[in-house]
Design a protein around this motif. Structure first.
Motif, short mmCIF file in Angstrom:
data_model
loop_
_atom_site.label_atom_id
_atom_site.label_comp_id
_atom_site.label_asym_id
_atom_site.label_seq_id
_atom_site.Cartn_x
_atom_site.Cartn_y
_atom_site.Cartn_z
N THR A 176 1.34 6.46 -7.05
CA THR A 176 0.22 7.31 -7.40
C THR A 176 0.59 8.78 -7.20
O THR A 176 0.24 9.63 -8.02
N ALA A 177 1.28 9.08 -6.12
CA ALA A 177 1.69 10.46 -5.87
C ALA A 177 2.63 10.95 -6.97
O ALA A 177 2.54 12.09 -7.40
N GLY A 178 3.50 10.10 -7.44
CA GLY A 178 4.42 10.45 -8.52
C GLY A 178 3.70 10.70 -9.83
O GLY A 178 4.13 11.51 -10.64
N ASP A 179 2.57 10.01 -10.04
CA ASP A 179 1.81 10.18 -11.26
C ASP A 179 1.22 11.58 -11.39
O ASP A 179 0.97 12.04 -12.49
N ARG A 180 1.03 12.28 -10.28
CA ARG A 180 0.47 13.62 -10.33
C ARG A 180 1.38 14.57 -11.11
O ARG A 180 0.94 15.53 -11.70
N TYR A 181 2.68 14.30 -11.04
CA TYR A 181 3.64 15.22 -11.62
C TYR A 181 4.07 14.82 -13.03
O TYR A 181 4.78 15.56 -13.68
N VAL A 182 3.66 13.66 -13.45
CA VAL A 182 4.03 13.20 -14.78
C VAL A 182 2.80 13.22 -15.66
O VAL A 182 1.88 12.45 -15.47
N ARG A 183 2.81 14.14 -16.59
CA ARG A 183 1.67 14.25 -17.53
C ARG A 183 2.18 13.88 -18.92
O ARG A 183 3.20 14.36 -19.37
N THR A 184 1.44 13.03 -19.56
CA THR A 184 1.84 12.65 -20.93
C THR A 184 0.90 13.20 -21.94
O THR A 184 -0.14 13.66 -21.67
N ARG A 204 0.84 -1.21 0.00
CA ARG A 204 0.00 0.00 0.00
C ARG A 204 0.87 1.25 0.00
O ARG A 204 0.58 2.22 -0.69
N LEU A 205 1.94 1.23 0.77
CA LEU A 205 2.86 2.36 0.82
C LEU A 205 3.48 2.62 -0.56
O LEU A 205 3.52 3.76 -1.02
N PHE A 206 3.94 1.56 -1.23
CA PHE A 206 4.54 1.71 -2.55
C PHE A 206 3.50 2.17 -3.57
O PHE A 206 3.79 2.99 -4.44
N ARG A 207 2.29 1.66 -3.46
CA ARG A 207 1.23 2.06 -4.39
C ARG A 207 0.91 3.54 -4.23
O ARG A 207 0.72 4.25 -5.21
N LYS A 208 0.87 4.03 -2.98
CA LYS A 208 0.61 5.45 -2.75
C LYS A 208 1.72 6.32 -3.32
O LYS A 208 1.47 7.35 -3.90
N SER A 209 2.98 5.88 -3.15
CA SER A 209 4.09 6.69 -3.66
C SER A 209 4.09 6.70 -5.19
O SER A 209 4.41 7.70 -5.79
#
Length: 143
Positions: free
Chosen positions: A135-143, A128-133
């Motif tokens: 997901t949090a990283g996905d906020r800053y990566v826009r394709t 769960r911790l890795f999944r949250k991190s």
């Protein structure tokens, strides 16, 4: 009186508690067989390349993974299988009744681990911790 939706919000935490307690208990069985810890606990230290020694390695590794909530479903599946094999190889030949043959813990571990295979890790897991991190990283990566 609490309704079922009030109680259901505790499901991930209670699943995590079940996972952690079962994992630590399973891990402790591996420690007894691999290292004889704690001293005097049955069955005591076993030969590494014996059936019991290999079972101890499985218990130590899967117990640790289940406790941490890492590769939880795969670890719980392997642990459940080990407990099914342990029951039929070591307990059932003595009697068909678990209370007589001492296999009640093996049966309980097996079915708790099968439940964890289906339910996943719950709260407080590395997964769960890795999944949250991620997901949090996905906020800053826009394709």
């Amino acid at each position: 009186m609490a309704n079922s939706t009030d109680i259901a919000r505790f499901e991930p935490v209670l699943l995590a508690a079940l996972r952690i307690v079962a994992g630590v208990l399973f891990l402790s069985h591996g420690l007894v067989k691999l290292f004889g810890f704690p001293p005097g606990a049955a069955p005591g230290q076993q030969e590494l390349l014996s059936v019991m020694g290999i079972g101890a390695v499985i218990e130590l590794v899967t117990g640790t993974l289940i406790t941490l909530g890492l590769f939880t479903r795969a670890a719980a599946f392997i642990a459940a299988g080990e407990m099914a094999v342990a029951y039929w190889m070591f307990h059932a030949p003595h009697s068909m009744y678990p209370a007589v043959n001492g296999g009640d813990a093996a049966i309980l571990f097996c079915f708790v681990f099968l439940y964890i295979v289906a339910a996943g890790a719950g709260a407080f897991s590395l997964e769960r911790l890795f999944r949250k991190s991620e997901t949090a990283g996905d906020r800053y990566v826009r394709t």
